[in-house]
Design an enzyme around this catalytic site. Sequence first.
Site, mmCIF file in Angstrom:
data_model
loop_
_atom_site.group_PDB
_atom_site.id
_atom_site.type_symbol
_atom_site.label_atom_id
_atom_site.label_comp_id
_atom_site.label_asym_id
_atom_site.label_seq_id
_atom_site.Cartn_x
_atom_site.Cartn_y
_atom_site.Cartn_z
ATOM 1 N N GLU A 82 0.849 -1.188 0.000
ATOM 2 C CA GLU A 82 0.000 0.000 0.000
ATOM 3 C C GLU A 82 0.884 1.236 0.000
ATOM 4 O O GLU A 82 1.788 1.358 0.819
ATOM 5 C CB GLU A 82 -0.884 0.041 1.259
ATOM 6 C CG GLU A 82 -1.927 -1.045 1.325
ATOM 7 C CD GLU A 82 -3.222 -0.701 0.604
ATOM 8 O OE1 GLU A 82 -3.295 0.382 -0.012
ATOM 9 O OE2 GLU A 82 -4.155 -1.520 0.671
ATOM 10 N N HIS A 132 -3.957 -2.939 -8.069
ATOM 11 C CA HIS A 132 -5.204 -3.471 -7.532
ATOM 12 C C HIS A 132 -6.323 -3.348 -8.568
ATOM 13 O O HIS A 132 -7.159 -4.243 -8.712
ATOM 14 C CB HIS A 132 -5.558 -2.722 -6.250
ATOM 15 C CG HIS A 132 -6.543 -3.424 -5.380
ATOM 16 N ND1 HIS A 132 -7.113 -2.810 -4.300
ATOM 17 C CD2 HIS A 132 -7.075 -4.666 -5.415
ATOM 18 C CE1 HIS A 132 -7.946 -3.653 -3.705
ATOM 19 N NE2 HIS A 132 -7.945 -4.785 -4.364
#
Length: 183
Positions: A116, A155
Amino acid sequence: MITAEGWLETSNSVPSPNFDDRPDLSDISLLVIHNISLPPGQFGTGCVEQFFCNQLDHSAHPFFEEIEGVRVSSHFFIDRIGTVTQFVPTVARAWHAGLSCFEGRAACNDFSIGIELEGTDEQPYTDEQYISLLKLTDALMTRHPQITPVRITGHSDIAPGRKTDPGPCFDWKRFRAGVKRQG
Protein backbone atom coordinates in the site's frame (compact mmCIF):
# COMPACT_ATOMS: atom_id res chain seq x y z
CA MET A 1 16.83 -8.21 2.71
CA ILE A 2 13.82 -10.31 3.61
CA THR A 3 14.35 -13.04 6.19
CA ALA A 4 13.28 -16.65 5.78
CA GLU A 5 10.38 -15.82 8.09
CA GLY A 6 9.24 -13.14 5.62
CA TRP A 7 10.20 -9.93 7.44
CA LEU A 8 12.03 -7.04 5.78
CA GLU A 9 15.05 -6.31 7.94
CA THR A 10 14.98 -2.55 7.39
CA SER A 11 11.28 -1.85 7.93
CA ASN A 12 9.21 -0.86 10.91
CA SER A 13 7.28 -3.94 12.01
CA VAL A 14 3.72 -3.48 13.24
CA PRO A 15 2.17 -6.96 13.27
CA SER A 16 -1.46 -7.07 12.16
CA PRO A 17 -3.88 -9.74 13.35
CA ASN A 18 -5.47 -9.73 9.89
CA PHE A 19 -3.74 -12.58 8.11
CA ASP A 20 -3.79 -16.34 7.83
CA ASP A 21 -1.78 -19.18 6.32
CA ARG A 22 -1.15 -19.38 2.60
CA PRO A 23 -2.45 -22.52 0.92
CA ASP A 24 0.95 -23.04 -0.76
CA LEU A 25 4.11 -21.34 0.49
CA SER A 26 5.94 -22.17 -2.74
CA ASP A 27 3.45 -20.12 -4.78
CA ILE A 28 4.27 -16.52 -3.86
CA SER A 29 4.26 -15.15 -7.38
CA LEU A 30 2.44 -11.81 -7.66
CA LEU A 31 3.04 -8.28 -6.36
CA VAL A 32 0.00 -6.00 -6.07
CA ILE A 33 0.35 -2.23 -5.67
CA HIS A 34 -2.42 -0.31 -3.90
CA ASN A 35 -3.05 3.12 -2.45
CA ILE A 36 -4.71 4.15 0.78
CA SER A 37 -5.18 7.23 2.91
CA LEU A 38 -7.25 7.62 6.04
CA PRO A 39 -9.25 9.74 6.27
CA PRO A 40 -9.43 9.79 2.46
CA GLY A 41 -6.99 12.35 1.06
CA GLN A 42 -5.24 12.95 4.38
CA PHE A 43 -1.69 11.81 4.99
CA GLY A 44 0.46 11.16 8.03
CA THR A 45 -2.46 10.55 10.37
CA GLY A 46 -1.42 7.12 11.67
CA CYS A 47 -4.91 5.90 10.85
CA VAL A 48 -3.79 3.40 8.20
CA GLU A 49 -1.65 1.60 10.76
CA GLN A 50 -4.54 1.63 13.24
CA PHE A 51 -6.93 0.32 10.56
CA PHE A 52 -4.66 -2.60 9.63
CA CYS A 53 -4.36 -3.50 13.33
CA ASN A 54 -8.10 -3.21 14.13
CA GLN A 55 -7.41 -0.24 16.42
CA LEU A 56 -9.08 2.56 14.46
CA ASP A 57 -11.42 4.81 16.44
CA HIS A 58 -14.45 4.66 14.18
CA SER A 59 -16.02 7.68 15.85
CA ALA A 60 -13.06 9.92 14.92
CA HIS A 61 -14.23 10.62 11.34
CA PRO A 62 -17.50 10.04 9.43
CA PHE A 63 -15.74 7.87 6.81
CA PHE A 64 -14.48 5.54 9.52
CA GLU A 65 -18.05 4.52 10.30
CA GLU A 66 -18.30 3.13 6.75
CA ILE A 67 -15.33 0.82 7.30
CA GLU A 68 -16.19 -0.27 10.84
CA GLY A 69 -15.90 -4.04 11.16
CA VAL A 70 -13.76 -4.37 8.02
CA ARG A 71 -10.71 -6.55 8.63
CA VAL A 72 -7.93 -5.91 6.13
CA SER A 73 -4.16 -5.79 6.00
CA SER A 74 -1.34 -5.42 3.58
CA HIS A 75 2.12 -6.82 3.81
CA PHE A 76 3.68 -3.37 3.48
CA PHE A 77 2.77 0.31 3.68
CA ILE A 78 4.97 3.10 2.28
CA ASP A 79 4.16 6.56 3.64
CA ARG A 80 4.70 9.88 1.84
CA ILE A 81 8.27 10.26 3.14
CA GLY A 82 9.20 6.73 2.04
CA THR A 83 9.10 4.95 5.39
CA VAL A 84 8.25 1.26 4.98
CA THR A 85 6.09 -0.42 7.61
CA GLN A 86 5.44 -4.14 7.48
CA PHE A 87 2.24 -5.63 8.92
CA VAL A 88 2.30 -9.25 7.72
CA PRO A 89 5.26 -11.49 6.89
CA THR A 90 5.50 -12.32 3.20
CA VAL A 91 5.11 -16.04 3.95
CA ALA A 92 1.60 -15.38 5.33
CA ARG A 93 -1.55 -14.38 3.47
CA ALA A 94 -2.46 -10.72 4.05
CA TRP A 95 -6.02 -9.60 3.32
CA HIS A 96 -5.43 -6.89 0.70
CA ALA A 97 -6.80 -7.98 -2.67
CA GLY A 98 -10.35 -9.09 -1.85
CA LEU A 99 -12.37 -10.48 -4.73
CA SER A 100 -9.69 -10.61 -7.42
CA CYS A 101 -8.35 -12.44 -10.45
CA PHE A 102 -4.95 -12.44 -12.19
CA GLU A 103 -4.50 -14.22 -15.53
CA GLY A 104 -7.63 -16.29 -14.94
CA ARG A 105 -6.67 -17.26 -11.40
CA ALA A 106 -8.95 -16.06 -8.59
CA ALA A 107 -8.18 -15.38 -4.92
CA CYS A 108 -5.02 -13.35 -5.45
CA ASN A 109 -4.36 -13.08 -1.71
CA ASP A 110 -3.37 -16.76 -1.84
CA PHE A 111 -0.31 -16.10 -3.99
CA SER A 112 0.40 -12.37 -3.80
CA ILE A 113 2.17 -9.76 -1.72
CA GLY A 114 0.43 -6.42 -1.23
CA ILE A 115 2.09 -3.02 -0.97
CA GLU A 116 0.00 0.00 0.00
CA LEU A 117 1.28 3.42 -0.96
CA GLU A 118 -0.02 6.32 1.11
CA GLY A 119 -1.90 8.28 -1.49
CA THR A 120 -4.97 8.72 -3.62
CA ASP A 121 -5.85 8.16 -7.25
CA GLU A 122 -5.76 11.93 -7.82
CA GLN A 123 -2.38 12.94 -6.36
CA PRO A 124 1.11 12.09 -7.58
CA TYR A 125 3.24 9.87 -5.38
CA THR A 126 6.47 11.24 -3.90
CA ASP A 127 9.99 10.58 -5.08
CA GLU A 128 10.69 9.03 -1.68
CA GLN A 129 7.84 6.57 -2.20
CA TYR A 130 9.18 5.47 -5.59
CA ILE A 131 12.69 5.04 -4.14
CA SER A 132 11.38 2.91 -1.27
CA LEU A 133 9.01 0.98 -3.53
CA LEU A 134 11.84 0.09 -5.92
CA LYS A 135 14.11 -1.06 -3.09
CA LEU A 136 11.32 -3.11 -1.57
CA THR A 137 10.38 -4.60 -4.94
CA ASP A 138 14.00 -5.64 -5.51
CA ALA A 139 14.11 -7.31 -2.08
CA LEU A 140 10.82 -9.10 -2.75
CA MET A 141 11.91 -10.32 -6.17
CA THR A 142 15.16 -11.60 -4.67
CA ARG A 143 13.40 -13.46 -1.83
CA HIS A 144 10.44 -14.61 -3.95
CA PRO A 145 11.86 -15.11 -7.47
CA GLN A 146 8.52 -16.13 -8.98
CA ILE A 147 7.63 -12.43 -8.75
CA THR A 148 8.91 -11.10 -12.06
CA PRO A 149 8.28 -7.72 -13.73
CA VAL A 150 5.30 -9.13 -15.64
CA ARG A 151 3.82 -10.36 -12.36
CA ILE A 152 3.61 -6.89 -10.79
CA THR A 153 0.20 -5.30 -11.10
CA GLY A 154 -2.17 -2.73 -9.66
CA HIS A 155 -5.20 -3.47 -7.53
CA SER A 156 -7.34 -2.03 -10.34
CA ASP A 157 -5.99 -4.69 -12.72
CA ILE A 158 -6.98 -7.65 -10.54
CA ALA A 159 -10.30 -6.16 -9.38
CA PRO A 160 -11.51 -4.12 -12.38
CA GLY A 161 -14.71 -2.21 -11.86
CA ARG A 162 -14.36 -2.63 -8.10
CA LYS A 163 -11.00 -0.95 -7.42
CA THR A 164 -9.13 1.93 -9.08
CA ASP A 165 -5.84 2.03 -7.17
CA PRO A 166 -3.01 2.79 -7.45
CA GLY A 167 -4.73 5.19 -9.85
CA PRO A 168 -3.78 7.23 -12.90
CA CYS A 169 -1.20 9.25 -10.96
CA PHE A 170 0.96 6.19 -10.35
CA ASP A 171 3.84 6.38 -12.83
CA TRP A 172 4.07 2.81 -14.09
CA LYS A 173 6.67 3.77 -16.71
CA ARG A 174 8.96 5.26 -14.05
CA PHE A 175 8.42 2.32 -11.73
CA ARG A 176 8.99 -0.37 -14.38
CA ALA A 177 12.13 1.39 -15.64
CA GLY A 178 13.51 1.19 -12.11
CA VAL A 179 12.82 -2.47 -11.52
CA LYS A 180 16.29 -4.01 -11.59
CA ARG A 181 15.56 -7.65 -12.30
CA GLN A 182 14.41 -8.83 -15.70
CA GLY A 183 11.60 -11.39 -16.00
